[in-house]
Write an enzyme that holds these catalytic residues in place. Structure first.
Site, PDB file in Angstrom:
ATOM      1  N   SER A   5     -67.899 -42.688  28.467  1.00 62.30           N
ATOM      2  CA  SER A   5     -68.830 -41.302  28.655  1.00 62.30           C
ATOM      3  C   SER A   5     -68.113 -40.130  28.164  1.00 62.30           C
ATOM      4  O   SER A   5     -69.096 -39.501  27.726  1.00 62.30           O
ATOM      5  CB  SER A   5     -69.309 -41.346  30.075  1.00 62.30           C
ATOM      6  OG  SER A   5     -67.951 -41.284  30.887  1.00 62.30           O
ATOM      7  N   ASP A  41     -63.623 -48.749  40.960  1.00 55.22           N
ATOM      8  CA  ASP A  41     -64.905 -49.324  41.300  1.00 55.22           C
ATOM      9  C   ASP A  41     -64.863 -50.343  42.543  1.00 55.22           C
ATOM     10  O   ASP A  41     -65.857 -50.660  43.395  1.00 55.22           O
ATOM     11  CB  ASP A  41     -65.672 -50.010  40.007  1.00 55.22           C
ATOM     12  CG  ASP A  41     -65.841 -49.102  38.969  1.00 55.22           C
ATOM     13  OD1 ASP A  41     -66.414 -47.977  39.291  1.00 55.22           O
ATOM     14  OD2 ASP A  41     -65.328 -49.364  37.907  1.00 55.22           O
TER      15      ASP A  41
END
Length: 461
Positions: free
Chosen positions: A267, A401
């Site tokens: 990203s 995560d």
């Protein structure tokens, strides 16, 4: 260029010296624009005197393996060390937690405000609480969405993935791009960074309402309630529909630790790449959001939570306790079925991700008896050794995560398909702060050289 709200706050923090009003708070713009000339000169000197210096080599493995470890990006805001994890402008996460201003204003009392980390990422300096308050007011004053955006979001299909809606919503705001207008008007290159900063602050300001509107439209009644007396994260929580000081603290932590992970992640790199074409910050970060939506990037946190819940449900249906022994058995069944253990491993890190560690510490403080947290903690106690024995994972330790979904679930935030949108609100800070310096330093269009398979084969003949 500073908004009326921020000017008002600066005026409130001024003092009288010899009958003259002297401003006691230096704004973000003041700080940045003062740094630019020296940084430009330093980089130009480095390039002129040492531009031909070799800093690495590229192997065939790296060429066909995602360019892992290839040193070919300039990134101001953070650096990722394989052994110690992320540093934001040279500071570790615990160091940031110790020195960055908090909502209470007391150092170390609560999690850092996202605004304080934005200031650090942009300037390299630790701001005062007064400076952070100025930036909070600045962002609140810029937050209004263009009139066409809310009707657009309302009319999107409810079953469209939230990340798709997020990208659409941000792209729709591009009609207000200051940078695009300035470029069309022919401003000199030396002023690109001034107009880029306007867009960057506007994008950061508008993202929470876009994100919250999507959440309220898809999962609730579509009503978004704001509280501009709070900081960026606190107001975002109210817009989402949460009014719990403990959840506010989690959101502050979540937004801070997901901001930046050096420039090579998908990203951030996408934002940088698209920005190098002189696409404005709205379009550049919309592209970054599309990269974040990929299963190998931002969607990983929801995959981890699903896996943990499936593990829990399987054990309950079989009448098994969740213990080190039963999780070990389940892990080996997963690996022997040629499946991965989600939430473990990282492209760069070779130790436990410090972003995992700070989330674990939050859980121990705020929710030590939560059932899913205890599952995650038990997994953590056995999984690294299992993966080491399995021998096919370069990094057998948990990443960010592995924990974030469980914390959100604890507070009733159970719509895990939306979790990546929270990641997207946060990652804007890292990608866009660097984008400012891309324009300030005059970095060129990114254009690496590609090679054909035949060319590669010829190199080893």
């Amino acid at each position: 260029m500073i908004s009326t709200a921020a000017k008002s706050l600066v005026q409130k923090t001024s003092k009288q010296v010899g009958g003259v009003s002297v401003r006691s708070v230096t704004t973000l713009q003041d700080t940045l624009f003062a740094q630019v000339p020296d940084k430009q000169k330093s980089l130009a000197t480095l390039k002129k005197e040492h531009g031909k210096h070799v800093i690495g080599e590229v192997t065939i493995d790296q060429c066909i393996g995602g360019a892992r470890g290839v040193k070919c990006m300039l990134w101001e805001t953070s650096n990722l060390d394989p052994e110690e994890g992320i540093r934001f402008r040279g500071r570790t996460i615990p160091e940031c937690q110790a020195v960055l201003p908090t909502f209470s204003g007391k150092q170390g009392d609560g999690e850092p405000l996202l605004e304080s980390l934005v200031w650090l990422l942009l300037t390299g300096e630790v701001p005062t609480k007064e400076q952070v308050d100025t930036l909070t007011a600045e962002l609140h004053s810029r937050a209004k969405l263009p009139d066409h955006v809310l009707p657009l979001l309302k009319n999107l299909p409810k079953d469209m993935h939230p990340m798709t809606q997020f990208s659409i919503g941000l792209s729709a705001c591009q009609t207000e791009s200051v940078f695009a207008k300035a470029y069309a008007d022919g401003v000199p290159k030396t002023e690109y960074h001034v107009h880029a900063l306007e867009d960057i602050l506007n994008v950061l300001a508008k993202l929470p309402e876009i994100a919250a509107t999507i959440y309220r439209n898809v999962y609730h009644d579509g009503v978004v309630t704001k509280d501009m007396s709070l900081d960026y994260a606190g107001n975002f929580c109210r817009m989402l529909g949460y009014d719990d000081p403990s959840f506010d603290e989690l959101m502050r932590l979540y937004l801070c630790i997901h901001t930046d992970h050096e420039g090579g992640n998908a990203s951030a790199h996408t934002t940088h790449l698209v920005g190098s074409t002189l696409s404005d910050p709205y379009l550049s970060y919309a592209a970054g959001l599309n990269a974040l939506a990929g299963p190998l990037h931002g969607l990983a946190n929801q995959e981890v939570l699903k896996w943990i819940q499936q593990l829990k449900e399987k054990f309950e249906s079989e009448g098994k306790e969740i213990t080190k022994e039963t999780i070990t058995e389940f892990a080996w069944d997963t690996l022997n079925a040629k499946k991965v253990i989600p939430g473990y491993g990282h492209a760069v890190l070779r130790k436990t991700d410090p972003r995992y560690t700070c989330q674990r510490e939050f859980a121990l403080k705020h929710m030590p008896d939560d059932e899913l947290f205890r599952v995650v903690d038990t997994i953590y106690s056995v999984m690294p050794d299992i993966l080491k024995e399995h021998g096919k994972v370069a990094n057998p330790y948990p990443n960010v995560d592995s924990h974030s979904g469980v914390l959100l679930w604890h507070y009733g935030f159970t719509q895990y398909q939306y979790y990546t949108v929270l990641f997207g609100v946060s990652r804007a800070a890292g990608g866009l702060c660097q984008l400012y310096w891309d324009r300030a330093l005059g970095l060129p269009l990114e254009r690496p050289k590609s090679v054909t398979p035949e060319w590669l084969a010829a190199q080893v003949k």
